[in-house]
Design a protein around this motif. Sequence first.
Motif, PDB file in Angstrom:
ATOM      1  N   ARG A 154      -7.595   6.738  15.498  1.00  0.00           N
ATOM      2  CA  ARG A 154      -7.301   8.114  15.104  1.00  0.00           C
ATOM      3  C   ARG A 154      -7.322   8.304  13.585  1.00  0.00           C
ATOM      4  NH1 ARG A 154      -2.367  10.170  19.091  1.00  0.00           N
ATOM      5  NH2 ARG A 154      -3.581  10.224  21.023  1.00  0.00           N
ATOM      6  N   ALA A 155      -6.916   7.275  12.860  1.00  0.00           N
ATOM      7  CA  ALA A 155      -6.813   7.411  11.404  1.00  0.00           C
ATOM      8  C   ALA A 155      -8.159   7.249  10.716  1.00  0.00           C
ATOM      9  CB  ALA A 155      -5.815   6.400  10.850  1.00  0.00           C
ATOM     10  N   GLY A 156      -9.110   6.618  11.375  1.00  0.00           N
ATOM     11  CA  GLY A 156     -10.423   6.447  10.774  1.00  0.00           C
ATOM     12  C   GLY A 156     -10.536   5.156   9.996  1.00  0.00           C
ATOM     13  N   GLU A 157     -11.576   5.047   9.216  1.00  0.00           N
ATOM     14  CA  GLU A 157     -11.873   3.800   8.526  1.00  0.00           C
ATOM     15  C   GLU A 157     -10.869   3.532   7.407  1.00  0.00           C
ATOM     16  OE1 GLU A 157     -15.870   3.694   7.181  1.00  0.00           O
ATOM     17  OE2 GLU A 157     -16.742   3.921   9.180  1.00  0.00           O
ATOM     18  N   GLY A 158     -10.691   2.260   7.134  1.00  0.00           N
ATOM     19  CA  GLY A 158      -9.820   1.857   6.037  1.00  0.00           C
ATOM     20  C   GLY A 158      -8.957   0.678   6.421  1.00  0.00           C
ATOM     21  N   ARG A 159      -8.494  -0.027   5.418  1.00  0.00           N
ATOM     22  CA  ARG A 159      -7.600  -1.154   5.627  1.00  0.00           C
ATOM     23  C   ARG A 159      -6.207  -0.629   5.945  1.00  0.00           C
ATOM     24  NH1 ARG A 159      -5.200  -5.501   1.569  1.00  0.00           N
ATOM     25  NH2 ARG A 159      -4.811  -7.218   3.026  1.00  0.00           N
ATOM     26  N   ALA A 160      -5.544  -1.246   6.923  1.00  0.00           N
ATOM     27  CA  ALA A 160      -4.269  -0.726   7.405  1.00  0.00           C
ATOM     28  C   ALA A 160      -3.173  -1.774   7.332  1.00  0.00           C
ATOM     29  CB  ALA A 160      -4.400  -0.229   8.843  1.00  0.00           C
ATOM     30  N   GLU A 213      10.825  -0.114  -2.705  1.00  0.00           N
ATOM     31  CA  GLU A 213      10.116  -1.391  -2.810  1.00  0.00           C
ATOM     32  C   GLU A 213       8.841  -1.439  -1.967  1.00  0.00           C
ATOM     33  OE1 GLU A 213      12.908  -4.398  -1.679  1.00  0.00           O
ATOM     34  OE2 GLU A 213      14.497  -3.576  -2.942  1.00  0.00           O
ATOM     35  N   LEU A 214       8.602  -0.413  -1.135  1.00  0.00           N
ATOM     36  CA  LEU A 214       7.496  -0.527  -0.185  1.00  0.00           C
ATOM     37  C   LEU A 214       6.137  -0.532  -0.868  1.00  0.00           C
ATOM     38  CD1 LEU A 214       6.392  -0.757   2.652  1.00  0.00           C
ATOM     39  CD2 LEU A 214       6.453   1.743   2.817  1.00  0.00           C
ATOM     40  N   ILE A 215       5.869   0.436  -1.728  1.00  0.00           N
ATOM     41  CA  ILE A 215       4.546   0.502  -2.359  1.00  0.00           C
ATOM     42  C   ILE A 215       4.277  -0.748  -3.189  1.00  0.00           C
ATOM     43  CG2 ILE A 215       3.213   1.745  -4.117  1.00  0.00           C
ATOM     44  CD1 ILE A 215       4.234   4.349  -2.840  1.00  0.00           C
ATOM     45  N   PRO A 216       5.218  -1.226  -4.016  1.00  0.00           N
ATOM     46  CA  PRO A 216       4.975  -2.496  -4.712  1.00  0.00           C
ATOM     47  C   PRO A 216       4.722  -3.659  -3.753  1.00  0.00           C
ATOM     48  CG  PRO A 216       6.777  -1.332  -5.753  1.00  0.00           C
ATOM     49  CD  PRO A 216       6.459  -0.575  -4.493  1.00  0.00           C
ATOM     50  N   ALA A 217       5.452  -3.691  -2.623  1.00  0.00           N
ATOM     51  CA  ALA A 217       5.233  -4.774  -1.653  1.00  0.00           C
ATOM     52  C   ALA A 217       3.841  -4.696  -1.065  1.00  0.00           C
ATOM     53  CB  ALA A 217       6.289  -4.706  -0.546  1.00  0.00           C
ATOM     54  N   LEU A 218       3.391  -3.499  -0.700  1.00  0.00           N
ATOM     55  CA  LEU A 218       2.047  -3.360  -0.153  1.00  0.00           C
ATOM     56  C   LEU A 218       0.981  -3.775  -1.159  1.00  0.00           C
ATOM     57  CD1 LEU A 218       2.460   0.078   1.695  1.00  0.00           C
ATOM     58  CD2 LEU A 218       2.148  -2.159   2.776  1.00  0.00           C
ATOM     59  N   GLU A 219       1.239  -3.531  -2.413  1.00  0.00           N
ATOM     60  CA  GLU A 219       0.261  -3.893  -3.460  1.00  0.00           C
ATOM     61  C   GLU A 219       0.114  -5.382  -3.618  1.00  0.00           C
ATOM     62  OE1 GLU A 219       0.463  -0.038  -6.447  1.00  0.00           O
ATOM     63  OE2 GLU A 219       1.978  -1.629  -6.657  1.00  0.00           O
ATOM     64  N   GLY A 224      -3.554   8.834  -1.668  1.00  0.00           N
ATOM     65  CA  GLY A 224      -4.553   9.155  -0.661  1.00  0.00           C
ATOM     66  C   GLY A 224      -4.408   8.388   0.632  1.00  0.00           C
ATOM     67  N   VAL A 225      -3.241   7.811   0.864  1.00  0.00           N
ATOM     68  CA  VAL A 225      -3.021   7.006   2.066  1.00  0.00           C
ATOM     69  C   VAL A 225      -2.773   7.915   3.263  1.00  0.00           C
ATOM     70  CG1 VAL A 225      -1.496   5.304   3.152  1.00  0.00           C
ATOM     71  CG2 VAL A 225      -2.098   5.085   0.725  1.00  0.00           C
ATOM     72  N   LYS A 226      -3.402   7.590   4.385  1.00  0.00           N
ATOM     73  CA  LYS A 226      -3.129   8.283   5.637  1.00  0.00           C
ATOM     74  C   LYS A 226      -1.938   7.589   6.307  1.00  0.00           C
ATOM     75  CE  LYS A 226      -7.497   7.713   6.552  1.00  0.00           C
ATOM     76  NZ  LYS A 226      -8.836   7.666   7.220  1.00  0.00           N
ATOM     77  N   PHE A 268      -5.400   1.100  -4.720  1.00  0.00           N
ATOM     78  CA  PHE A 268      -4.360   0.769  -3.745  1.00  0.00           C
ATOM     79  C   PHE A 268      -5.014   0.083  -2.547  1.00  0.00           C
ATOM     80  CE2 PHE A 268      -1.086   1.754  -0.502  1.00  0.00           C
ATOM     81  CZ  PHE A 268       0.003   1.199  -1.152  1.00  0.00           C
ATOM     82  N   PRO A 269      -4.440  -1.035  -2.082  1.00  0.00           N
ATOM     83  CA  PRO A 269      -5.154  -1.877  -1.110  1.00  0.00           C
ATOM     84  C   PRO A 269      -5.218  -1.347   0.314  1.00  0.00           C
ATOM     85  CG  PRO A 269      -3.007  -2.808  -1.612  1.00  0.00           C
ATOM     86  CD  PRO A 269      -3.209  -1.666  -2.566  1.00  0.00           C
TER      87      PRO A 269
END
Length: 223
Positions: free
Chosen positions: A163-169, A215-221, A109-111, A4-5
């Motif tokens: 606050r969320a830490g490392e990762g693509r947002a 539709e959100l998760i497919p759009a984020l992908e 595992g998304v924050k 997941f991106p």
Amino acid sequence: MANFPFQIVGFDLDGTLLDSHGDLAHAVNHALALEGRGSIPAAEVRDLIGGGAKKMLAKALEVTGGAVPDARFDELHTSLLAFYEDNIAVETRLFPGGEAMLDGLASRGVKVAVVTNKLERFAVKIFNELGLTDRFVTVIGGDTLGPGRAKPRPDLLHLMLERAGEGRAAYVGDTTYDTGAAAAAGLPCVAVSFGFHDLPPEQLGAAAVIDHFDELIPALETL
């Protein structure tokens, strides 16, 4: 799921995660009644939401007879906030598909964070009353960093990243306050077509527009 991106997804609150227009309408109409103004139908209050309670109240006064002196405006704003705080989650609910969408992000595992122009204590109280607090790694309000730091400035989104830490947002919203803040922070933004828009959804400048949380998760992908 491991591919997941995005590791962090932030959400606006009013008009994005939560349909809060009914409770906001009751608060606005309470303030208008104190000024002897007529009420505004809840469906029309949707068009006044965005940018915080002061902007909402100013627009409501404008369409019901015009502005009031600054001192009176401050009194009405204080009364609006007090009424709203006491009646903050009577009608407010997640938009359809919201719970399943949050489950889907959690399973990847998304924050998940909330970044709103609403006062922080109000956002925290809503999520506590709705039993959603544990869903979020952080809840950031328009006053969290003090005056002048709210969206469309990028400051609150920068704080989310800290606050969320490392990762693509990525960020999800419904107004130009949201797309503007995301662009200034260098984050892709998804707009929801069911929110409280200040422009037509396709004109908000988002990387994608969705009509339902399914539709959100497919759009984020695809971003």
